[in-house]
Design a protein around this motif. Sequence first.
Motif, PDB file in Angstrom:
ATOM      1  N   GLY A   9       0.813  -1.203   0.000  1.00 12.36           N
ATOM      2  CA  GLY A   9       0.000   0.000   0.000  1.00 12.36           C
ATOM      3  C   GLY A   9       0.851   1.260   0.000  1.00 12.36           C
ATOM      4  N   ARG A  38     -11.906  -4.184   0.966  1.00  7.32           N
ATOM      5  CA  ARG A  38     -11.412  -2.870   1.377  1.00  7.32           C
ATOM      6  C   ARG A  38     -12.466  -2.193   2.226  1.00  7.32           C
ATOM      7  NH1 ARG A  38     -11.581   0.311  -4.465  1.00  7.32           N
ATOM      8  NH2 ARG A  38     -13.860   0.459  -4.641  1.00  7.32           N
ATOM      9  N   ARG A  45     -17.367  -2.430   4.781  1.00  9.77           N
ATOM     10  CA  ARG A  45     -16.350  -3.220   4.100  1.00  9.77           C
ATOM     11  C   ARG A  45     -16.890  -3.728   2.769  1.00  9.77           C
ATOM     12  NH1 ARG A  45     -15.772  -6.680   7.775  1.00  9.77           N
ATOM     13  NH2 ARG A  45     -14.184  -5.554   8.975  1.00  9.77           N
ATOM     14  N   VAL A  93      -8.480   1.061   3.375  1.00  8.56           N
ATOM     15  CA  VAL A  93      -7.596   0.009   3.891  1.00  8.56           C
ATOM     16  C   VAL A  93      -7.983  -1.279   3.166  1.00  8.56           C
ATOM     17  CG1 VAL A  93      -6.849  -1.304   5.895  1.00  8.56           C
ATOM     18  CG2 VAL A  93      -7.369   1.134   6.124  1.00  8.56           C
ATOM     19  N   TYR A  94      -6.989  -1.943   2.623  1.00  4.17           N
ATOM     20  CA  TYR A  94      -7.215  -3.144   1.842  1.00  4.17           C
ATOM     21  C   TYR A  94      -6.790  -4.371   2.645  1.00  4.17           C
ATOM     22  CZ  TYR A  94      -8.286  -0.480  -2.331  1.00  4.17           C
ATOM     23  OH  TYR A  94      -8.893   0.354  -3.249  1.00  4.17           O
ATOM     24  N   TYR A  95      -7.645  -5.386   2.601  1.00  2.61           N
ATOM     25  CA  TYR A  95      -7.416  -6.609   3.361  1.00  2.61           C
ATOM     26  C   TYR A  95      -7.466  -7.829   2.450  1.00  2.61           C
ATOM     27  CZ  TYR A  95      -8.938  -3.645   7.286  1.00  2.61           C
ATOM     28  OH  TYR A  95      -9.074  -2.640   8.205  1.00  2.61           O
ATOM     29  N   GLY A 117      -4.394  -5.586   7.089  1.00  3.38           N
ATOM     30  CA  GLY A 117      -4.736  -4.490   6.199  1.00  3.38           C
ATOM     31  C   GLY A 117      -3.550  -3.619   5.827  1.00  3.38           C
ATOM     32  N   THR A 118      -3.655  -2.982   4.673  1.00  5.26           N
ATOM     33  CA  THR A 118      -2.644  -2.030   4.217  1.00  5.26           C
ATOM     34  C   THR A 118      -3.374  -0.825   3.617  1.00  5.26           C
ATOM     35  OG1 THR A 118      -0.636  -1.749   2.869  1.00  5.26           O
ATOM     36  CG2 THR A 118      -2.380  -3.113   1.918  1.00  5.26           C
ATOM     37  N   GLN A 119      -2.880   0.366   3.930  1.00  7.49           N
ATOM     38  CA  GLN A 119      -3.548   1.590   3.505  1.00  7.49           C
ATOM     39  C   GLN A 119      -3.181   1.943   2.072  1.00  7.49           C
ATOM     40  OE1 GLN A 119      -5.726   3.810   5.284  1.00  7.49           O
ATOM     41  NE2 GLN A 119      -5.949   4.722   3.247  1.00  7.49           N
ATOM     42  N   THR A 121      -3.921   5.134  -0.539  1.00 12.25           N
ATOM     43  CA  THR A 121      -4.452   6.484  -0.671  1.00 12.25           C
ATOM     44  C   THR A 121      -4.215   6.969  -2.095  1.00 12.25           C
ATOM     45  OG1 THR A 121      -3.964   6.944   1.658  1.00 12.25           O
ATOM     46  CG2 THR A 121      -4.378   8.831   0.230  1.00 12.25           C
TER      47      THR A 121
END
Length: 124
Positions: A9, A38, A45, A93-95, A117-119, A121
């Motif tokens: 991310g 996400r 979600r 935030v992606y999961y 999760g990873t952000q 933007t």
Amino acid sequence: QVQLVESGGGLVRAGGSLRLSCAASGRTFSTYTVGWFRQAPGKEREFLGTSLWGSGLTSYADSVRGRFTISRDNAKNTVYLQMNSLKPEDTAVYYCASSSRQRVLRLWEDYGYWGQGTQVTVSS
């Protein structure tokens, strides 16, 4: 037991691309269905897509079909989410999540393991 760790991310301009990784430890990914979700601030979600083990079948949400692609590298025990033509509304935030069930799973609770999760933007 499966542990999932997302990475990749970051901040990207609209129209750009990112590739997220979901690395698994504890069990091999080759016999797990993996899904991507996400969640944006203040929103529910959202299911993005899933990759079945065995057949390699993938299924995507309408909102990302044609822009996002899920792929696997079983040798690295890693699943990827390639995201192209990113838009500001993709900010979230992606999961990743995994399940031993060999079917298309679109609900978060259908999976048995989830990453932290990873952000992502996307700036306009």
